[in-house]
Structures are given as structure tokens and as C-alpha cells.
Write an enzyme that holds these catalytic residues in place. Structure first.
Site, PDB file in Angstrom:
ATOM      1  N   ARG A 100      -9.283  -0.259   5.583  1.00  0.00           N
ATOM      2  CA  ARG A 100      -9.101   0.071   4.164  1.00  0.00           C
ATOM      3  C   ARG A 100      -9.963  -0.797   3.258  1.00  0.00           C
ATOM      4  O   ARG A 100     -10.432  -0.337   2.215  1.00  0.00           O
ATOM      5  CB  ARG A 100      -7.632  -0.105   3.753  1.00  0.00           C
ATOM      6  N   TYR A 155     -13.516  -3.841  -1.554  1.00  0.00           N
ATOM      7  CA  TYR A 155     -14.681  -3.284  -2.244  1.00  0.00           C
ATOM      8  C   TYR A 155     -15.696  -4.372  -2.610  1.00  0.00           C
ATOM      9  O   TYR A 155     -16.791  -4.378  -2.078  1.00  0.00           O
ATOM     10  CB  TYR A 155     -14.305  -2.458  -3.474  1.00  0.00           C
ATOM     11  N   THR A 189       0.830  -1.206   0.000  1.00  0.00           N
ATOM     12  CA  THR A 189       0.000   0.000   0.000  1.00  0.00           C
ATOM     13  C   THR A 189       0.863   1.254   0.000  1.00  0.00           C
ATOM     14  O   THR A 189       0.621   2.198  -0.757  1.00  0.00           O
ATOM     15  CB  THR A 189      -0.918   0.014   1.236  1.00  0.00           C
ATOM     16  N   THR A 190       1.900   1.257   0.846  1.00  0.00           N
ATOM     17  CA  THR A 190       2.784   2.420   0.949  1.00  0.00           C
ATOM     18  C   THR A 190       3.549   2.643  -0.343  1.00  0.00           C
ATOM     19  O   THR A 190       3.940   3.769  -0.658  1.00  0.00           O
ATOM     20  CB  THR A 190       3.753   2.246   2.136  1.00  0.00           C
ATOM     21  N   ILE A 241       5.549  -4.730  10.004  1.00  0.00           N
ATOM     22  CA  ILE A 241       5.692  -4.243   8.628  1.00  0.00           C
ATOM     23  C   ILE A 241       5.312  -2.777   8.702  1.00  0.00           C
ATOM     24  O   ILE A 241       4.159  -2.441   8.970  1.00  0.00           O
ATOM     25  CB  ILE A 241       4.828  -5.047   7.652  1.00  0.00           C
ATOM     26  N   LYS A 276      -0.085 -10.141   8.520  1.00  0.00           N
ATOM     27  CA  LYS A 276       0.156  -8.750   8.910  1.00  0.00           C
ATOM     28  C   LYS A 276      -1.161  -8.240   9.474  1.00  0.00           C
ATOM     29  O   LYS A 276      -2.141  -8.069   8.740  1.00  0.00           O
ATOM     30  CB  LYS A 276       0.601  -7.914   7.701  1.00  0.00           C
ATOM     31  N   TYR A 317      -2.687 -10.195   4.709  1.00  0.00           N
ATOM     32  CA  TYR A 317      -2.709  -8.816   5.193  1.00  0.00           C
ATOM     33  C   TYR A 317      -4.143  -8.444   5.549  1.00  0.00           C
ATOM     34  O   TYR A 317      -5.011  -8.390   4.680  1.00  0.00           O
ATOM     35  CB  TYR A 317      -2.139  -7.889   4.118  1.00  0.00           C
TER      36      TYR A 317
END
Length: 296
Positions: free
Chosen positions: A142, A111, A48-49, A207, A165, A137
């Protein structure tokens, strides 16, 4: 018992970009070297980052291959290959494995939210199609999807499902995961502000977004706990809490990329729809960075 992909701090690394939004590989090399030289224990590329959701597939794969080749075994490289389209995600994952990644990081489908049964089928397909350890994850804030502890228990039966994670923010859930899965599933914190808490629930590390600007400090925080000094880990977390939280004053990775730019890295802009921070938030992040001595 499953040996963890890594212990310590893995940087959820930014993707440096030029003004035209192409990847700045010259700066990327310098940034990777700096991370490794300052204690980072593993690199998560195109998470994501790293703006995986806005990178074109060709550039996503290009970045993974670059990172694997440049790191050249110095630390484990973990590739983000999650998707809400299982077929497309599998193509990413299979290519990443061809490039020689050490592990995959797979966010839950987002989504078009699936059921817990769907999660098991989705991740089993990834497991069966690839040949490296997989880190799941969980970040429901999100994605709108939470991986239930019971679902993780079922997935932990697969030999290459290495861990999770955990970024739900729910420490009770993290403890339940550890209670149900034990040594069959490693746990890493996905929240920089909860490192000691997750370590206390059997965690193997973090992480980290914070590690982009404080790699040595983030490593040292986790290592203190691993070395048996939980109090030092907690006190370091308290010390760096304001800085960690400042990296989320707007949606990640907007603040941390701005922070890297402030430090003199050519991190460049975020790809749309992510845009520059507001003036108010820019001044706030700058003031916090100054407080911690990261910039003048």
C-alpha cells in the site's frame, strides 16, 4: 522484554456510516459490543479498514474519542495515527493520547517515500511526543515503503516502540525481524492469511480484517497457537482461508464493509474514492459468505 499491547486478535474495525457519510455511532456501539462479546482481544480504531485516509481530521479524532469512551477499558483501544506528514500525524497522535488510547498504530509514510534513516527519525519523533506504546505498521504493498529488519532493530531500542504489524507478506523477513529483535519487539500478523506462519515466527497475534465478520473464529485461531496447539491454528486457517481472501477481492475495506452490510449490520457505504463493489465481486463475496453460513 516488552509486554505486548495485546495477545490474540485485534479487529481492524470498520467505521459504520450513514448514507450521507457521517459516522453511524448508534450502529458503532452495537458493533463494538458484538466484537467484544465474541472474543475480540483489542480494537484498532481508524486504521486503514476504518477509512482513516478519507475521514476528515475532526471526524477521525471524534471516532477515536468515542471508541475509547464507549469501550471503557473492556479491551485495549489502539488508534491509527499514521501519516505521510509527520507534523499532522503528531497532532493526531497527541490528541489520541489525551483521549486515553492504550496504544498507537502508525503506518509508514506513503507516497512521499522516505529512506530508512527517515523512518527512524519519523518514528522517534512520534515516540518522544507521546506517552503510550507504539505499534509500527509495515504494509509496503500500500505504501511503497518497507521497514527493513535492521531499521526495526534500531527502533526497538526505544522503550515505547512496542511492536510491528507485519503485512509485507514476506515470512523470511518476519523471521529475520524476530531473530534480530527478539523480545525487544513484538510482532503481529497484518495479513489474515498468514496467521499461523507469523505466529511460528514469534508472533503475538493478528490485527485482522476477517475479525469484522468472524471475531470468535479469528480469536480462537490465534488462541489455539498461544495455547500450544499449532496444528489446530493451521487447520482453522485452512478452513477460513477462502473467506479471508474474499475480503480482499477488491481493495480493503470495500469487501469487508459489503460483507458486514450483507450480515445485517448498518455498515453503510465507503467514502470516496472507494466505491461499491462490482456486481461480479458482490455475487462472489455473497456466495462465499453463504458457504460459511454467515448469511442465508
Amino acid at each position: 522484554m516488552k509486554n505486548p499491547v495485546f495477545t490474540g486478535s485485534a479487529v481492524a474495525i470498520i467505521t459504520p456510516m450513514n448514507d450521507d457519510f457521517s459516522i453511524n455511532y448508534d450502529e458503532f456501539k452495537k458493533f463494538i459490543d458484538w466484537q467484544i462479546d465474541n472474543g475480540t482481544d483489542a480494537i484498532v480504531i481508524c486504521g486503514t479498514t476504518g477509512e482513516s485516509s478519507t475521514l476528515k481530521t475532526v471526524h477521525h479524532l471524534e471516532a477515536i474519542k468515542f471508541c475509547v469512551d464507549y469501550v471503557n477499558g473492556r479491551v485495549p483501544v489502539i488508534a491509527g495515527a499514521g501519516s505521510n506528514n509527520t507534523e499532522c500525524g503528531l497532532e493526531l497522535a497527541e490528541k489520541a493520547c489525551e483521549y486515553g488510547v492504550d496504544a498507537l498504530l502508525l503506518v509508514t509514510p506513503y507516497y512521499n517515500k522516505c529512506t530508512q534513516k527517515g523512518l527512524i527519525k519519523h518514528y522517534t519523533m512520534y515516540h518522544d511526543a507521546t506517552n503510550v506504546p507504539i505499534i509500527l505498521y509495515n504494509v509496503p504493498s500500500r505504501t511503497g515503503v518497507n521497514i527493513a529488519p535492521e531499521t526495526l532493530k534500531e527502533l526497538s531500542k526505544l522503550p515505547r516502540i512496542n511492536g510491528v504489524k507485519e503485512a509485507s507478506g514476506n515470512i523470511s523477513q518476519v523471521m529475520k525481524i524476530h531473530a534480530l529483535c527478539g523480545d525487544d519487539l513484538n510482532i503481529w500478523s497484518g495479513n489474515d492469511d498468514q496467521i499461523p506462519a507469523v505466529m511460528a515466527c514469534g508472533g503475538k497475534g493478528v490485527i485482522s480484517v476477517l475479525s469484522n465478520i468472524c471475531p470468535q473464529e479469528t480469536h480462537d485461531m490465534v488462541q489455539a497457537y498461544l495455547d500450544g496447539d499449532a496444528n489446530k491454528c493451521t487447520e482453522m486457517m485452512a478452513k477460513y482461508l477462502e473467506l479471508a481472501n474474499a475480503m480482499f477481492v477488491e481493495v480493503n475495506p470495500i469487501p469487508v464493509k459489503a460483507a458486514c452490510n450483507m450480515m445485517g449490520w448498518a455498515a453503510g457505504p465507503c467514502k470516496m474514492p472507494l466505491c461499491e463493489m462490482t456486481d461480479e465481486h458482490t455475487e462472489y463475496v455473497k456466495s462465499v459468505m453463504q458457504k460459511y453460513g454467515l448469511i442465508k
